[in-house]
Design a protein around this motif. Structure first.
Motif, mmCIF file in Angstrom:
data_model
loop_
_atom_site.group_PDB
_atom_site.id
_atom_site.type_symbol
_atom_site.label_atom_id
_atom_site.label_comp_id
_atom_site.label_asym_id
_atom_site.label_seq_id
_atom_site.Cartn_x
_atom_site.Cartn_y
_atom_site.Cartn_z
ATOM 1 N N CYS A 9 0.830 -1.211 0.000
ATOM 2 C CA CYS A 9 0.000 0.000 0.000
ATOM 3 C C CYS A 9 0.864 1.261 0.000
ATOM 4 O O CYS A 9 0.533 2.246 -0.677
ATOM 5 C CB CYS A 9 -0.926 -0.004 1.213
ATOM 6 N N ILE A 10 1.963 1.244 0.751
ATOM 7 C CA ILE A 10 2.870 2.397 0.751
ATOM 8 C C ILE A 10 3.437 2.611 -0.648
ATOM 9 O O ILE A 10 3.492 3.738 -1.151
ATOM 10 C CB ILE A 10 4.006 2.193 1.780
ATOM 11 N N LEU A 11 3.841 1.530 -1.295
ATOM 12 C CA LEU A 11 4.363 1.623 -2.658
ATOM 13 C C LEU A 11 3.303 2.160 -3.614
ATOM 14 O O LEU A 11 3.589 2.998 -4.476
ATOM 15 C CB LEU A 11 4.840 0.250 -3.134
ATOM 16 N N ALA A 12 2.070 1.687 -3.465
ATOM 17 C CA ALA A 12 0.994 2.115 -4.358
ATOM 18 C C ALA A 12 0.731 3.609 -4.240
ATOM 19 O O ALA A 12 0.399 4.273 -5.232
ATOM 20 C CB ALA A 12 -0.285 1.334 -4.036
ATOM 21 N N LEU A 13 0.890 4.163 -3.049
ATOM 22 C CA LEU A 13 0.598 5.573 -2.819
ATOM 23 C C LEU A 13 1.801 6.479 -3.047
ATOM 24 O O LEU A 13 1.708 7.692 -2.882
ATOM 25 C CB LEU A 13 0.062 5.767 -1.394
ATOM 26 N N SER A 14 2.930 5.889 -3.425
ATOM 27 C CA SER A 14 4.142 6.678 -3.642
ATOM 28 C C SER A 14 4.246 7.130 -5.094
ATOM 29 O O SER A 14 4.093 6.326 -6.020
ATOM 30 C CB SER A 14 5.381 5.851 -3.290
ATOM 31 N N PRO A 15 4.557 8.412 -5.334
ATOM 32 C CA PRO A 15 4.786 8.879 -6.702
ATOM 33 C C PRO A 15 6.093 8.333 -7.281
ATOM 34 O O PRO A 15 6.341 8.451 -8.478
ATOM 35 C CB PRO A 15 4.841 10.406 -6.549
ATOM 36 N N HIS A 16 6.925 7.746 -6.419
ATOM 37 C CA HIS A 16 8.189 7.141 -6.851
ATOM 38 C C HIS A 16 8.035 5.620 -6.963
ATOM 39 O O HIS A 16 8.983 4.876 -6.768
ATOM 40 C CB HIS A 16 9.302 7.476 -5.854
ATOM 41 N N GLU A 34 7.685 3.160 -9.247
ATOM 42 C CA GLU A 34 8.499 2.250 -10.061
ATOM 43 C C GLU A 34 9.917 2.131 -9.524
ATOM 44 O O GLU A 34 10.473 1.041 -9.418
ATOM 45 C CB GLU A 34 8.514 2.722 -11.523
ATOM 46 N N PHE A 35 10.505 3.268 -9.194
ATOM 47 C CA PHE A 35 11.859 3.283 -8.628
ATOM 48 C C PHE A 35 11.894 2.538 -7.300
ATOM 49 O O PHE A 35 12.722 1.661 -7.063
ATOM 50 C CB PHE A 35 12.305 4.738 -8.438
ATOM 51 N N ALA A 36 10.953 2.872 -6.398
ATOM 52 C CA ALA A 36 10.936 2.281 -5.057
ATOM 53 C C ALA A 36 10.600 0.792 -5.108
ATOM 54 O O ALA A 36 11.149 -0.006 -4.335
ATOM 55 C CB ALA A 36 9.920 3.018 -4.180
ATOM 56 N N ARG A 37 9.732 0.426 -6.022
ATOM 57 C CA ARG A 37 9.313 -0.978 -6.120
ATOM 58 C C ARG A 37 10.504 -1.881 -6.459
ATOM 59 O O ARG A 37 10.647 -2.960 -5.885
ATOM 60 C CB ARG A 37 8.232 -1.099 -7.199
ATOM 61 N N TYR A 38 11.353 -1.401 -7.352
ATOM 62 C CA TYR A 38 12.512 -2.208 -7.748
ATOM 63 C C TYR A 38 13.410 -2.496 -6.549
ATOM 64 O O TYR A 38 13.838 -3.632 -6.328
ATOM 65 C CB TYR A 38 13.309 -1.485 -8.837
ATOM 66 N N PHE A 39 13.668 -1.476 -5.753
ATOM 67 C CA PHE A 39 14.598 -1.642 -4.641
ATOM 68 C C PHE A 39 13.954 -2.305 -3.424
ATOM 69 O O PHE A 39 14.542 -3.192 -2.803
ATOM 70 C CB PHE A 39 15.208 -0.294 -4.251
ATOM 71 N N LEU A 40 12.741 -1.875 -3.082
ATOM 72 C CA LEU A 40 12.136 -2.384 -1.844
ATOM 73 C C LEU A 40 11.652 -3.824 -1.974
ATOM 74 O O LEU A 40 11.561 -4.539 -0.974
ATOM 75 C CB LEU A 40 10.982 -1.478 -1.419
#
Length: 331
Positions: free
Chosen positions: A61-68, A70-76
């Motif tokens: 959910c945090i990833l879904a609400l982040s404007p970053h 794609e970038f964050a998804r790869y790393f997290l």
């Protein structure tokens, strides 16, 4: 433009899709209420090793609400491979675990990670009490743990008759108080999409949540899954999903959101091998009376996976929000 105060309730990949669409829309002030019974994979190990609440669904959910995103998804979502203790964990779950331990509370850790990723909305765990989800089957057998319920073994399993929570360290599971406040202030409430018995109902059976949903002035809409799932909703029609929800809520849903497009035959064949089929909505049935039926092509089959398309889903919810009475909600 005034944003519609919108509460979403669920977990898993369904919430990720929904929240991604609502964030991009920009028309909604989002609060996501998330199930806390994830027991599989990295989440399950962290829960066992550190005694923290499961971070898996919250991280999505945090990833879904982040404007970053794609970038964050790869790393997290990247999994460790070298270190023996870290092997199999993903970086996001570890980061959320460490933030929670450092701040002294799980909810502070969630808030800190959401701040790092500029999450455009609030994410609330439905409870901060540790609990195990239990499913009781029609033959009287019980299955313990979200992962075991979600992934049945073999080709035969009785239907789920009931699900309930077993608290670990107290006599009952208590709702996280900001959840009730968010429901009371909501102008629109959306349940799903997601696995009925392991992502949606675990939120509703936390004491206090159903009572808040019974008294809210906000309309409650349910996003019906595109496909059934073996072990949970095998051979369910749309009506079966709604009956299960309304039985727990002890009230009618105000509206139903559903997909009208059909995946192509090759995809349906692949899903049939997993005992999954398209959820059928029979709108000619008078049973649907007094519920708003919101329908559109909501389909996304990218990568051979059948799911809701975030932007299509958000566009339909925008239309629902436009029709809401002005000044709705209690906040």
């Amino acid at each position: 433009m005034k944003k519609t105060r919108t509460v979403t309730i669920g977990g898993g990949s369904g919430q990720f899709v929904l929240l991604s669409g609502l964030r991009v829309s920009g028309r909604f002030a989002i609060t996501s209420i998330v199930s806390m019974v994830d027991s599989g994979g990295s989440t399950g190990r962290l829960r066992g090793e550190y005694g923290i609440l499961p971070p898996g669904d919250l991280l999505k959910c945090i990833l879904a609400l982040s404007p970053h995103q794609e970038f964050a998804r790869y790393f997290l979502l990247k999994r460790f491979r070298e270190d023996r203790r870290l092997r199999g964990h993903n970086a996001g779950n570890m980061l959320l675990t460490m933030l929670s331990r450092y701040t002294g509370s799980f909810t502070s850790g969630v808030q800190a990670l959401a701040e790092i990723l500029d999450a455009q909305g609030r994410i609330l765990p439905v409870t901060t009490d540790k609990a195990t989800l239990v499913a009781e089957l029609t033959d009287g057998n019980r299955i313990y743990g979200e992962q075991a319920i979600d992934m049945p073994r073999g080709t035969q399993r009785e239907k789920i008759r009931d699900v309930y929570l077993v608290p670990h360290h107290s006599d009952q599971v208590r709702v996280y108080p900001p959840v009730i406040k968010a429901i009371k202030a909501a102008e629109l409430i959306i349940l799903g999409p997601g696995d009925l018995f392991t992502s949606i109902l675990p939120n509703l059976i936390v004491p206090g949540v159903t009572e808040a949903l019974q008294s809210t002035a906000a309309p409650i809409f349910f996003v019906i899954n595109v496909m059934t799932k073996y072990g949970e909703t095998h051979r369910f029609k749309a009506r079966d999903f709604v009956m299960e929800l309304e039985n727990v809520l002890q009230r009618k849903l105000d509206g139903i959101i559903y997909n009208t497009a059909r995946p192509d035959a090759s995809l349906l064949k692949a899903y049939a091998e997993q005992k999954a089929e398209v959820v059928v909505v029979d709108t000619s049935d008078d049973w649907w009376a007094n519920r708003r039926m919101a329908a559109a092509d909501l389909l996304d089959t990218t990568g051979g996976v059948v799911r809701h398309d975030p932007r299509k889903l958000a566009a339909l919810i925008e239309k629902i929000a436009e029709d809401l009475p002005k000044g709705n909600g209690n906040g």
